[in-house]
Design a protein around this motif. Sequence first.
Motif: not given
Length: 320
Positions: A142-149, A161-165, A169-177, A247-249
Amino acid sequence: MESSSWPDHLPSDRRRAIDELVKGRDLTLKLRDLVHNNNNNNNNTNAAISSLNQDLVLNILKSFTNCLSILKRSYGESDEVSQVPTDPTHFTWDADVAVKSEDSEGSSKTTPTIKDRRGCYKRRKCSDSITNETSTLTDDGHAWRKYGQKVILNAKYPRNYFRCTHKHDQGCQATKQVQQIEENPPLYRSIYYGHHTCKNLLKASQFLLDSTSKDQSSMISFGNVPIADKQNHPFFSSFSSSVKQEYRDELPPSDHHNDPSSSSDHHYLLSPHDDQLTTLLSSDHGEVISGGNSSSSSLDMEVMAVESVNFDDDILQYVF
DNA sequence: CGCATTTGACCCAG
DNA sequence: CTGGGTCAAATGCG
């Protein structure tokens, strides 16, 4: 939920649960090999193999389901079912209490008031999450975009902190740390929240099909340089460089929470030996679907192939 | 120029 | 009040 080793005096139920988990793991590995061979032969899969796959998958399902019911029975709602033999890699499924809010942006703000809506969010309250600790940072499709540290109290390394790229555009709510928790044998903890609703699962499933051969290469590479060496920042500068190439996960599945009846208060954990399951879950292929467009077609086909086995168990859905 | 990352501000839960 | 999660302006990079 720090992971630790098993106490010696485990309740028998717990031991049984462990056994089931181990079985499940082994079966999973077999399945992986099978799929791998199948992939090697490259020919379209014949029916025999398919059926074998189904059998294996069912067994896996059974093992995990047994395990879960055992744990549930003996621990009730407790979510402390998280102790599993230590391994360089293990996953914790935390199908915790229902998500009280679907997202963080929505309702929290009664009044946007000022243009600057910084910090307008609803704090996450331990919703569905998967914790994954690995000695390497795995890439999983999965494509991730960092939004915080953030620097975390009593932690040596910052949390990222990452959220889905495709959040926008698709409203994907996935996030990860992602956070490094140890240095010497490097150990990274990734916690996934939410579910991918974006159409971007190709990588994970594709990876599944030829995982064995990829093995280490499936790990996120930081230019072949150990993360610890590369960054100026303890952990993340280098990591972000990888993120940059998308970065995909792999993340938790996007559907299982549709089932409102799915019991809450579970705290699942799997402990694959070696990095095998990690590998299973990782993917590292290639091309980046970034750029906002994103509907790749062949993509979904592969996913369907993998998901076509009907799991009704959260865990397996996660795994696959 | 567009997109991703960095980073300080902001807000909320505990 | 503090720590942690998110936002978004500023900055960097291809």
